[in-house]
Scaffold this motif. Structure first.
Motif, PDB file in Angstrom:
ATOM      1  N   GLU A  95       0.819  -1.214   0.000  1.00  0.00           N
ATOM      2  CA  GLU A  95       0.000   0.000   0.000  1.00  0.00           C
ATOM      3  C   GLU A  95       0.853   1.265   0.000  1.00  0.00           C
ATOM      4  N   ALA A  96       2.113   1.159   0.405  1.00  0.00           N
ATOM      5  CA  ALA A  96       2.995   2.325   0.343  1.00  0.00           C
ATOM      6  C   ALA A  96       3.240   2.759  -1.099  1.00  0.00           C
ATOM      7  N   PHE A  97       2.990   1.846  -2.051  1.00  0.00           N
ATOM      8  CA  PHE A  97       3.104   2.170  -3.476  1.00  0.00           C
ATOM      9  C   PHE A  97       1.745   2.520  -4.083  1.00  0.00           C
ATOM     10  N   GLY A  98       0.795   2.947  -3.254  1.00  0.00           N
ATOM     11  CA  GLY A  98      -0.550   3.266  -3.721  1.00  0.00           C
ATOM     12  C   GLY A  98      -1.473   2.089  -3.517  1.00  0.00           C
ATOM     13  N   PRO A  99      -2.790   2.297  -3.639  1.00  0.00           N
ATOM     14  CA  PRO A  99      -3.745   1.187  -3.468  1.00  0.00           C
ATOM     15  C   PRO A  99      -3.375   0.002  -4.354  1.00  0.00           C
ATOM     16  N   ALA A 100      -3.229  -1.186  -3.732  1.00  0.00           N
ATOM     17  CA  ALA A 100      -2.830  -2.407  -4.431  1.00  0.00           C
ATOM     18  C   ALA A 100      -1.508  -2.236  -5.187  1.00  0.00           C
ATOM     19  N   GLY A 101      -0.680  -1.293  -4.718  1.00  0.00           N
ATOM     20  CA  GLY A 101       0.635  -1.097  -5.322  1.00  0.00           C
ATOM     21  C   GLY A 101       0.617  -0.514  -6.716  1.00  0.00           C
ATOM     22  N   ARG A 102      -0.426   0.224  -7.055  1.00  0.00           N
ATOM     23  CA  ARG A 102      -0.643   0.627  -8.451  1.00  0.00           C
ATOM     24  C   ARG A 102       0.384   1.625  -8.987  1.00  0.00           C
ATOM     25  N   ASP A 103       1.208   2.237  -8.116  1.00  0.00           N
ATOM     26  CA  ASP A 103       2.202   3.197  -8.605  1.00  0.00           C
ATOM     27  C   ASP A 103       3.382   2.522  -9.301  1.00  0.00           C
ATOM     28  N   VAL A 104       3.482   1.190  -9.175  1.00  0.00           N
ATOM     29  CA  VAL A 104       4.516   0.435  -9.887  1.00  0.00           C
ATOM     30  C   VAL A 104       3.839  -0.737 -10.598  1.00  0.00           C
ATOM     31  N   ASP A 105       4.557  -1.341 -11.535  1.00  0.00           N
ATOM     32  CA  ASP A 105       4.021  -2.485 -12.276  1.00  0.00           C
ATOM     33  C   ASP A 105       4.361  -3.814 -11.624  1.00  0.00           C
ATOM     34  N   VAL A 106       5.521  -3.863 -10.981  1.00  0.00           N
ATOM     35  CA  VAL A 106       6.036  -5.103 -10.396  1.00  0.00           C
ATOM     36  C   VAL A 106       6.637  -4.783  -9.035  1.00  0.00           C
ATOM     37  N   LEU A 107       6.397  -5.681  -8.071  1.00  0.00           N
ATOM     38  CA  LEU A 107       7.011  -5.543  -6.756  1.00  0.00           C
ATOM     39  C   LEU A 107       7.859  -6.770  -6.455  1.00  0.00           C
ATOM     40  N   LEU A 108       9.094  -6.525  -6.004  1.00  0.00           N
ATOM     41  CA  LEU A 108       9.938  -7.587  -5.469  1.00  0.00           C
ATOM     42  C   LEU A 108       9.701  -7.682  -3.969  1.00  0.00           C
ATOM     43  N   PHE A 109       9.585  -8.886  -3.454  1.00  0.00           N
ATOM     44  CA  PHE A 109       9.477  -9.110  -2.009  1.00  0.00           C
ATOM     45  C   PHE A 109      10.719  -9.888  -1.588  1.00  0.00           C
ATOM     46  N   LEU A 110      11.522  -9.275  -0.714  1.00  0.00           N
ATOM     47  CA  LEU A 110      12.837  -9.815  -0.402  1.00  0.00           C
ATOM     48  C   LEU A 110      13.028  -9.903   1.108  1.00  0.00           C
ATOM     49  N   ARG A 155       3.377  -9.139 -10.164  1.00  0.00           N
ATOM     50  CA  ARG A 155       2.745  -8.062 -10.926  1.00  0.00           C
ATOM     51  C   ARG A 155       1.674  -7.441 -10.025  1.00  0.00           C
ATOM     52  N   THR A 156       1.670  -6.117  -9.900  1.00  0.00           N
ATOM     53  CA  THR A 156       0.759  -5.498  -8.931  1.00  0.00           C
ATOM     54  C   THR A 156      -0.706  -5.637  -9.322  1.00  0.00           C
ATOM     55  N   ARG A 157      -0.981  -5.909 -10.585  1.00  0.00           N
ATOM     56  CA  ARG A 157      -2.367  -6.156 -10.978  1.00  0.00           C
ATOM     57  C   ARG A 157      -2.940  -7.387 -10.282  1.00  0.00           C
ATOM     58  N   VAL A 158      -2.077  -8.296  -9.858  1.00  0.00           N
ATOM     59  CA  VAL A 158      -2.546  -9.473  -9.114  1.00  0.00           C
ATOM     60  C   VAL A 158      -3.245  -9.038  -7.834  1.00  0.00           C
ATOM     61  N   PHE A 159      -2.690  -8.041  -7.139  1.00  0.00           N
ATOM     62  CA  PHE A 159      -3.293  -7.590  -5.890  1.00  0.00           C
ATOM     63  C   PHE A 159      -4.628  -6.903  -6.141  1.00  0.00           C
ATOM     64  N   ALA A 160      -4.749  -6.211  -7.267  1.00  0.00           N
ATOM     65  CA  ALA A 160      -6.025  -5.587  -7.609  1.00  0.00           C
ATOM     66  C   ALA A 160      -7.079  -6.647  -7.893  1.00  0.00           C
ATOM     67  N   ASP A 161      -6.678  -7.761  -8.522  1.00  0.00           N
ATOM     68  CA  ASP A 161      -7.624  -8.811  -8.890  1.00  0.00           C
ATOM     69  C   ASP A 161      -7.923  -9.776  -7.748  1.00  0.00           C
ATOM     70  N   ALA A 162      -6.898 -10.135  -6.990  1.00  0.00           N
ATOM     71  CA  ALA A 162      -7.039 -11.207  -6.008  1.00  0.00           C
ATOM     72  C   ALA A 162      -6.983 -10.728  -4.562  1.00  0.00           C
ATOM     73  N   GLY A 163      -6.638  -9.469  -4.350  1.00  0.00           N
ATOM     74  CA  GLY A 163      -6.471  -8.978  -2.995  1.00  0.00           C
ATOM     75  C   GLY A 163      -5.047  -9.199  -2.515  1.00  0.00           C
ATOM     76  N   GLY A 164      -4.754  -8.709  -1.325  1.00  0.00           N
ATOM     77  CA  GLY A 164      -3.411  -8.846  -0.772  1.00  0.00           C
ATOM     78  C   GLY A 164      -3.242 -10.136  -0.009  1.00  0.00           C
ATOM     79  N   LEU A 165      -2.175 -10.196   0.747  1.00  0.00           N
ATOM     80  CA  LEU A 165      -1.928 -11.349   1.600  1.00  0.00           C
ATOM     81  C   LEU A 165      -2.900 -11.344   2.774  1.00  0.00           C
ATOM     82  N   PRO A 166      -3.223 -12.511   3.341  1.00  0.00           N
ATOM     83  CA  PRO A 166      -4.210 -12.567   4.435  1.00  0.00           C
ATOM     84  C   PRO A 166      -3.608 -12.103   5.764  1.00  0.00           C
ATOM     85  N   ASP A 167      -4.012 -10.935   6.224  1.00  0.00           N
ATOM     86  CA  ASP A 167      -3.482 -10.388   7.470  1.00  0.00           C
ATOM     87  C   ASP A 167      -3.619 -11.372   8.633  1.00  0.00           C
ATOM     88  N   GLU A 168      -4.741 -12.095   8.675  1.00  0.00           N
ATOM     89  CA  GLU A 168      -5.050 -12.956   9.812  1.00  0.00           C
ATOM     90  C   GLU A 168      -4.005 -14.039  10.048  1.00  0.00           C
TER      91      GLU A 168
END
Length: 298
Positions: A78-93, A163-176
């Protein structure tokens, strides 16, 4: 849009206890070929040191308490905008990982550009001293050859690109979930939304060899979240089959008595506590998982 046109960001979650490793990771990100990568560092219940790396744009978010791995990574998204939309791809490291090759980000750009349905790439984790990749770090049942790339049905949480479009389509990781199986939850939802997942042996993250059971909550979380995973995502007919298979596998591995008590406590907790919204996958997704070599009963 050519591959270099894909804007890449990175999310790193840390508890502030690996400052030297974190700096080494950031330096390896700064050396990546292609356009610069903006990095968001999320301090998960920990203050962050000054993080200035030449040639790298770094933003920090400090959370007042440890909210767990999936919720912490969602903050980074979300720091990259809703569902990360300010970028096309996010690396998780992982904060104690390191990118040994300078072309990893560029390989990601090319892979996503070449395959419009590719949603997530799982990197190969290798020990920095031995080069060995543990079987558990190969996200498929046939894991004997970690140097073979393939389509897969899940991915590694601290060594992937999405790809950040995945988060827009499927949602983020499950907080719970807090810790354990959050990647498979997202993977199943992404596959159900029509995205594909690749394991790429040529995209490497160096990470010291560790055992997942080093975490005190491992056995309870693994069991609880396994039940939640099934309750949230599987068609009703498959829930008892999936959980029954995992119970038999757990018993066959002969865990210690304290570990077994924690596991059954987590299993019970998974049935008696809220697990978030239920969105059972389509039967065609079940068939897709089966064709990919991992039907959702294993």
């Amino acid at each position: 849009m050519n591959a270099r046109g894909l804007k890449v960001g990175a999310v790193v979650l840390t508890m502030g206890n690996r400052p030297a490793e974190l700096r080494a990771l950031l330096e390896s990100v700064a050396k990546q070929d292609g356009d610069p990568i903006e990095v968001v560092i999320v301090g998960n219940g920990a203050p962050l040191p000054e993080l200035h790396v030449p040639g790298l744009a770094v933003r920090t978010v400090e959370l007042p308490e440890n909210v767990g791995i999936p919720a912490g990574r969602n903050v980074g998204i979300e720091a990259f905008g809703p569902a990360g939309r300010d970028v096309d791809v996010l690396l998780f490291l992982d904060d104690d990982g390191l990118l040994p090759n300078q072309d990893t980000a560029e390989l990601c750009r090319r892979a996503f550009e070449a395959d419009p349905k590719l949603g997530i790439i799982s990197f190969r984790i290798a020990d920095p001293d031995t080069g060995v990749t543990q079987r558990r770090h190969v996200p498929r049942l046939r894991a004997s050859d970690p140097l073979r790339s393939s389509r897969v049905t899940t991915f590694l949480g601290g060594a992937n690109a999405a790809r950040t479009r995945v988060f827009a389509d499927a949602g983020g990781l499950p907080d719970e979930f807090f810790y354990a199986h959050e990647e498979t939850d997202l993977a199943w939802r992404a596959l159900d939304a029509g995205w594909m997942i690749d394991y790429r042996a040529d995209m490497v993250l160096h990470h010291p060899t560790t055992a997942p059971s080093r975490h005190a909550v491992y056995h309870r979380m693994v069991a609880r979240n396994r039940v939640w995973l099934a309750r949230r995502n599987l068609p009703a007919l498959l829930i008892p089959v999936y959980l029954g298979v995992w119970m038999l596998l757990t018993l066959a591995r002969k865990p210690s008595l304290p570990a077994l008590r924690a596991w059954f406590g987590g299993f019970k907790e998974g049935w008696t506590t809220p697990c978030g919204p239920r969105r059972p996958m389509k039967w065609r997704t079940v068939w897709r998982l089966t064709r990919l070599g991992r039907p959702p009963v294993i």
